[in-house]
Design a protein around this motif. Structure first.
Motif, PDB file in Angstrom:
ATOM      1  N   PRO A 155       0.900  -1.334   0.277  1.00 40.73           N
ATOM      2  CA  PRO A 155       0.057  -0.135   0.005  1.00 40.73           C
ATOM      3  C   PRO A 155       0.853   1.183   0.029  1.00 40.73           C
ATOM      4  CG  PRO A 155      -0.786  -1.476   1.537  1.00 40.73           C
ATOM      5  CD  PRO A 155       0.313  -1.871   1.181  1.00 40.73           C
ATOM      6  N   VAL A 156       1.986   1.345   0.697  1.00 38.04           N
ATOM      7  CA  VAL A 156       3.014   2.325   0.528  1.00 38.04           C
ATOM      8  C   VAL A 156       3.490   2.862  -0.793  1.00 38.04           C
ATOM      9  CG1 VAL A 156       5.062   3.378   1.605  1.00 38.04           C
ATOM     10  CG2 VAL A 156       3.638   2.146   3.143  1.00 38.04           C
ATOM     11  N   LEU A 157       4.021   1.706  -1.485  1.00 38.84           N
ATOM     12  CA  LEU A 157       4.121   2.158  -3.031  1.00 38.84           C
ATOM     13  C   LEU A 157       2.898   2.399  -3.930  1.00 38.84           C
ATOM     14  CD1 LEU A 157       6.396  -1.168  -3.381  1.00 38.84           C
ATOM     15  CD2 LEU A 157       7.101   1.259  -2.809  1.00 38.84           C
ATOM     16  N   VAL A 158       1.778   1.928  -3.527  1.00 43.37           N
ATOM     17  CA  VAL A 158       0.468   2.486  -4.411  1.00 43.37           C
ATOM     18  C   VAL A 158       0.431   3.731  -4.228  1.00 43.37           C
ATOM     19  CG1 VAL A 158      -1.761   2.055  -4.734  1.00 43.37           C
ATOM     20  CG2 VAL A 158      -0.327   0.061  -4.414  1.00 43.37           C
ATOM     21  N   VAL A 159       0.421   4.487  -2.681  1.00 49.78           N
ATOM     22  CA  VAL A 159      -0.108   5.624  -2.370  1.00 49.78           C
ATOM     23  C   VAL A 159       1.052   6.427  -2.848  1.00 49.78           C
ATOM     24  CG1 VAL A 159      -0.461   7.288  -0.520  1.00 49.78           C
ATOM     25  CG2 VAL A 159      -1.516   4.968  -0.585  1.00 49.78           C
ATOM     26  N   GLY A 160       2.343   6.133  -2.534  1.00 51.53           N
ATOM     27  CA  GLY A 160       3.425   6.909  -3.107  1.00 51.53           C
ATOM     28  C   GLY A 160       3.413   7.089  -4.716  1.00 51.53           C
ATOM     29  N   GLY A 161       3.297   5.999  -5.402  1.00 48.05           N
ATOM     30  CA  GLY A 161       2.953   6.507  -6.820  1.00 48.05           C
ATOM     31  C   GLY A 161       2.030   7.440  -6.955  1.00 48.05           C
ATOM     32  N   LEU A 162       0.838   7.274  -6.583  1.00 47.50           N
ATOM     33  CA  LEU A 162      -0.169   8.331  -6.635  1.00 47.50           C
ATOM     34  C   LEU A 162       0.164   9.599  -6.292  1.00 47.50           C
ATOM     35  CD1 LEU A 162      -3.183   8.885  -7.334  1.00 47.50           C
ATOM     36  CD2 LEU A 162      -3.646   8.226  -5.185  1.00 47.50           C
ATOM     37  N   SER A 163       0.994   9.609  -5.236  1.00 50.46           N
ATOM     38  CA  SER A 163       1.447  11.078  -4.586  1.00 50.46           C
ATOM     39  C   SER A 163       2.595  11.626  -5.725  1.00 50.46           C
ATOM     40  CB  SER A 163       2.028  10.984  -3.351  1.00 50.46           C
ATOM     41  OG  SER A 163       0.960  10.549  -2.561  1.00 50.46           O
ATOM     42  N   LEU A 164       3.116  10.694  -6.383  1.00 50.88           N
ATOM     43  CA  LEU A 164       4.184  11.277  -7.359  1.00 50.88           C
ATOM     44  C   LEU A 164       3.593  11.856  -8.586  1.00 50.88           C
ATOM     45  CD1 LEU A 164       7.095  11.469  -8.491  1.00 50.88           C
ATOM     46  CD2 LEU A 164       7.003   9.103  -9.057  1.00 50.88           C
ATOM     47  N   VAL A 165       2.554  11.046  -8.841  1.00 53.78           N
ATOM     48  CA  VAL A 165       1.684  11.636 -10.196  1.00 53.78           C
ATOM     49  C   VAL A 165       1.038  12.976  -9.641  1.00 53.78           C
ATOM     50  CG1 VAL A 165      -0.373  10.970 -11.677  1.00 53.78           C
ATOM     51  CG2 VAL A 165       1.294   9.342 -11.044  1.00 53.78           C
ATOM     52  N   ALA A 166       0.413  12.923  -8.455  1.00 55.59           N
ATOM     53  CA  ALA A 166      -0.287  14.144  -8.114  1.00 55.59           C
ATOM     54  C   ALA A 166       0.843  15.631  -7.874  1.00 55.59           C
ATOM     55  CB  ALA A 166      -0.857  14.009  -6.633  1.00 55.59           C
ATOM     56  N   GLY A 167       2.039  15.142  -7.359  1.00 59.15           N
ATOM     57  CA  GLY A 167       2.960  16.116  -7.412  1.00 59.15           C
ATOM     58  C   GLY A 167       3.418  16.447  -8.659  1.00 59.15           C
ATOM     59  N   SER A 168       3.469  15.846  -9.605  1.00 57.32           N
ATOM     60  CA  SER A 168       3.885  16.152 -11.052  1.00 57.32           C
ATOM     61  C   SER A 168       2.874  16.923 -11.896  1.00 57.32           C
ATOM     62  CB  SER A 168       4.201  14.808 -11.863  1.00 57.32           C
ATOM     63  OG  SER A 168       5.265  14.231 -10.952  1.00 57.32           O
ATOM     64  N   ALA A 169       1.429  16.420 -11.536  1.00 56.07           N
ATOM     65  CA  ALA A 169       0.657  17.435 -12.003  1.00 56.07           C
ATOM     66  C   ALA A 169       0.316  18.638 -11.480  1.00 56.07           C
ATOM     67  CB  ALA A 169      -0.877  16.530 -11.832  1.00 56.07           C
ATOM     68  N   GLN A 170       0.736  18.834 -10.020  1.00 58.90           N
ATOM     69  CA  GLN A 170       0.583  20.060  -9.490  1.00 58.90           C
ATOM     70  C   GLN A 170       1.515  20.992 -10.026  1.00 58.90           C
ATOM     71  OE1 GLN A 170       2.567  21.957  -5.583  1.00 58.90           O
ATOM     72  NE2 GLN A 170       0.878  20.375  -5.167  1.00 58.90           N
ATOM     73  N   THR A 171       2.862  20.540 -10.385  1.00 61.78           N
ATOM     74  CA  THR A 171       4.008  21.480 -11.076  1.00 61.78           C
ATOM     75  C   THR A 171       3.775  21.672 -12.313  1.00 61.78           C
ATOM     76  OG1 THR A 171       5.623  19.851  -9.641  1.00 61.78           O
ATOM     77  CG2 THR A 171       6.474  21.187 -11.886  1.00 61.78           C
ATOM     78  N   VAL A 172       2.935  20.830 -12.967  1.00 58.04           N
ATOM     79  CA  VAL A 172       2.423  21.373 -14.458  1.00 58.04           C
ATOM     80  C   VAL A 172       1.373  22.172 -14.532  1.00 58.04           C
ATOM     81  CG1 VAL A 172       1.663  20.474 -16.516  1.00 58.04           C
ATOM     82  CG2 VAL A 172       3.494  19.342 -15.557  1.00 58.04           C
ATOM     83  N   LEU A 173       0.188  22.138 -13.660  1.00 56.14           N
ATOM     84  CA  LEU A 173      -1.029  22.976 -13.382  1.00 56.14           C
ATOM     85  C   LEU A 173      -0.787  24.155 -12.531  1.00 56.14           C
ATOM     86  CD1 LEU A 173      -3.582  19.997 -12.743  1.00 56.14           C
ATOM     87  CD2 LEU A 173      -3.075  21.226 -14.975  1.00 56.14           C
ATOM     88  N   ARG A 174       0.129  24.120 -11.525  1.00 56.65           N
ATOM     89  CA  ARG A 174       0.363  25.160 -10.753  1.00 56.65           C
ATOM     90  C   ARG A 174       1.848  25.646 -10.689  1.00 56.65           C
ATOM     91  NH1 ARG A 174      -3.870  26.346  -6.916  1.00 56.65           N
ATOM     92  NH2 ARG A 174      -2.546  28.139  -6.705  1.00 56.65           N
ATOM     93  N   PRO A 175       2.353  25.869 -11.612  1.00 53.43           N
ATOM     94  CA  PRO A 175       3.763  26.199 -11.659  1.00 53.43           C
ATOM     95  C   PRO A 175       4.538  27.134 -10.805  1.00 53.43           C
ATOM     96  CG  PRO A 175       2.922  26.909 -13.823  1.00 53.43           C
ATOM     97  CD  PRO A 175       2.099  26.184 -13.028  1.00 53.43           C
ATOM     98  N   ASP A 176       5.482  27.326 -10.239  1.00 55.54           N
ATOM     99  CA  ASP A 176       5.869  28.285  -9.642  1.00 55.54           C
ATOM    100  C   ASP A 176       6.967  28.877 -10.449  1.00 55.54           C
ATOM    101  OD1 ASP A 176       7.102  30.025  -7.834  1.00 55.54           O
ATOM    102  OD2 ASP A 176       7.874  28.648  -6.364  1.00 55.54           O
ATOM    103  N   PRO A 177       6.485  30.254 -10.898  1.00 56.01           N
ATOM    104  CA  PRO A 177       7.556  30.963 -11.864  1.00 56.01           C
ATOM    105  C   PRO A 177       8.974  31.096 -11.283  1.00 56.01           C
ATOM    106  CG  PRO A 177       5.542  32.205 -11.150  1.00 56.01           C
ATOM    107  CD  PRO A 177       5.523  31.086 -10.208  1.00 56.01           C
ATOM    108  N   SER A 178       9.213  31.279 -10.071  1.00 62.03           N
ATOM    109  CA  SER A 178      10.738  31.483  -9.473  1.00 62.03           C
ATOM    110  C   SER A 178      11.577  29.971  -9.685  1.00 62.03           C
ATOM    111  CB  SER A 178      10.769  31.916  -8.082  1.00 62.03           C
ATOM    112  OG  SER A 178       9.963  30.874  -7.199  1.00 62.03           O
ATOM    113  N   VAL A 179      11.142  28.720  -9.995  1.00 62.26           N
ATOM    114  CA  VAL A 179      11.381  27.608  -9.823  1.00 62.26           C
ATOM    115  C   VAL A 179      11.313  26.959 -11.456  1.00 62.26           C
ATOM    116  CG1 VAL A 179      11.951  25.370  -8.760  1.00 62.26           C
ATOM    117  CG2 VAL A 179      11.374  27.305  -7.458  1.00 62.26           C
TER     118      VAL A 179
END
Length: 409
Positions: A126-150
């Motif tokens: 379950p840790v790997l499953v939730v970790g994979g989902l969190s990685l996808v969500a984090g990548s989606a956040q980087t694309v949908l809500r990018p930080d202009p300074s990074v």
């Protein structure tokens, strides 16, 4: 006692490669938090809220609209409040917060905290499953809500590092808790085994004392019973015979009392008995046993084919002495007036043979009560010494007792 209190009592199918599962691995483990739980949850809530406020402030400075800022603030606050339920539903809360953090960066810290809880309270899959989902969500956040300074790659790398840190820390805490559980189980088993060994040692000691008490007292008390029975059946016996029987009764009673005091002293304080004052019998003292039996009116023939009885080991000699003593006691009880023969033979390497035979009883013998444990005790003595014990009636109506004991050179 419940399975959540003692995880080692969980069924075998719940214990996998990750070791024993901890309380809460398969659902709610408890409804009350400890003081430590309250402190940890409060600290995580405050840290997640502080990071969320910093993210909201950064979003406002990035030029987002007031509506977006307010929504981020509300969603971040709800995400932090959801952390209070992470102990009860760690995987569910982590999945929800991972999805929410993809659209609301203010919930990112709360999502990491919930991922840490999954790593602590759930097995690796379950840790790997939730970790994979969190990685996808984090990548989606980087694309949908990018930080202009990074830059994009730096934001993705930061996301991966933060997720690995949360998972690694949680797995480390879980491994430590499993180690504590395993050590407690090992200590509990060691304590139980030590207690069992102590009980077995105590039982063996009691059995040894019981055998010794039976062998010693039965011999003395049988003399009392036989001579008292003779006085009862022959009230007109000559005065010298009555005096001799009374003397045997007196001496046997005195010796039985002394032996009883010695055994009681051992029972009260093991090791307190003075072996010098009450030495244990050996094969060299067999002559005294035969002489005592003859003095009590018994016909005993001693056939000893051993050159030096003192050379026999003390333990071996004591076992042979007790076998002969019990056999003579039985012969005196069940076949009074008959002749008994005691045979000793053997040597180092060949073993020691002890045989006692008595003739058939003469008429009806006086009834002497017995426990029936004498021959059983002799069988146990011979078995403990590594030897063999046989007994049974002879063709002429008598009775024979034979034992072979190993004699190591």
């Amino acid at each position: 006692m419940t399975r959540t209190e003692y995880p080692w009592l969980l069924p075998a199918e719940l214990i996998g490669a990750d070791g024993p599962e901890l309380p809460g691995d398969r659902g709610p483990a408890r409804t009350r938090r400890t003081v430590r739980d309250w402190c940890v949850d409060t600290l995580m809530f405050l840290v997640a809220a502080a990071i969320g406020l910093l993210v909201v402030e950064s979003s406002e400075q990035a030029g987002n609209s007031e509506t977006v800022v307010v929504v981020d603030l509300l969603v971040g606050g709800l995400a932090c409040c959801a952390l209070w339920a992470r102990r009860r539903w760690p995987a569910e809360v982590a999945v929800v917060l991972a999805v929410v953090s993809a659209l609301a960066p203010a919930a990112s810290a709360a999502a990491l905290a919930s991922l840490f809880g999954v790593a602590v309270h759930r097995p690796l899959r379950p840790v790997l499953v939730v970790g994979g989902l969190s990685l996808v969500a984090g990548s989606a956040q980087t694309v949908l809500r990018p930080d202009p300074s990074v830059s994009l790659y730096a934001a993705l790398a930061t996301t991966v590092v933060m997720l690995l840190l949360a998972i690694g820390w949680g797995l480390l805490v879980r491994a430590r808790r499993q180690l504590v559980v395993a050590l407690r189980e090992r200590a509990r088993r060691a304590e139980a085994e030590a207690e069992l060994r102590a009980q077995q040692a105590q039982r063996l000691a009691r059995e040894a004392i019981a055998r010794e008490m039976h062998d010693v007292l039965a011999h003395r008390l049988t003399l009392l019973s036989v001579h008292a029975g003779a006085l009862e059946f022959r009230p007109d016996a000559p005065a010298p015979e009555v005096a001799r029987a009374a003397g045997v009764i007196r001496d046997s009673a005195h010796e039985a009392l002394q032996d009883l005091r010695t055994i009681i002293g051992v029972l009260r304080a093991p090791g307190a008995a003075d072996e010098g004052e009450h030495p244990q019998p050996t094969l060299a003292t067999l002559d005294d046993l035969v002489a005592e039996s003859r003095a009590a009116g018994m016909k005993v023939t001693l056939d000893r084919r051993i050159e030096d009885p003192a050379a026999v080991p003390a333990t071996l000699g004591r076992t042979a002495y007790r076998i002969a003593q019990e056999a003579l006691t039985n012969a005196r009880k069940h076949a009074p007036g008959t002749e008994a023969t005691v045979e000793l033979g053997g040597g180092p390497g060949d073993g020691l043979t002890v045989a006692v035979r008595n003739e058939a009883p003469l008429g009806e013998a006086p009834r002497v009560p017995g426990s029936g444990q004498g021959l059983i005790g002799l069988t146990e003595r011979a078995a403990l010494a590594g030897g063999r014990f046989e007994h049974g009636p002879t063709d002429d109506g008598g009775f024979t007792v034979r034992a072979w004991l190993p004699w190591t050179p």
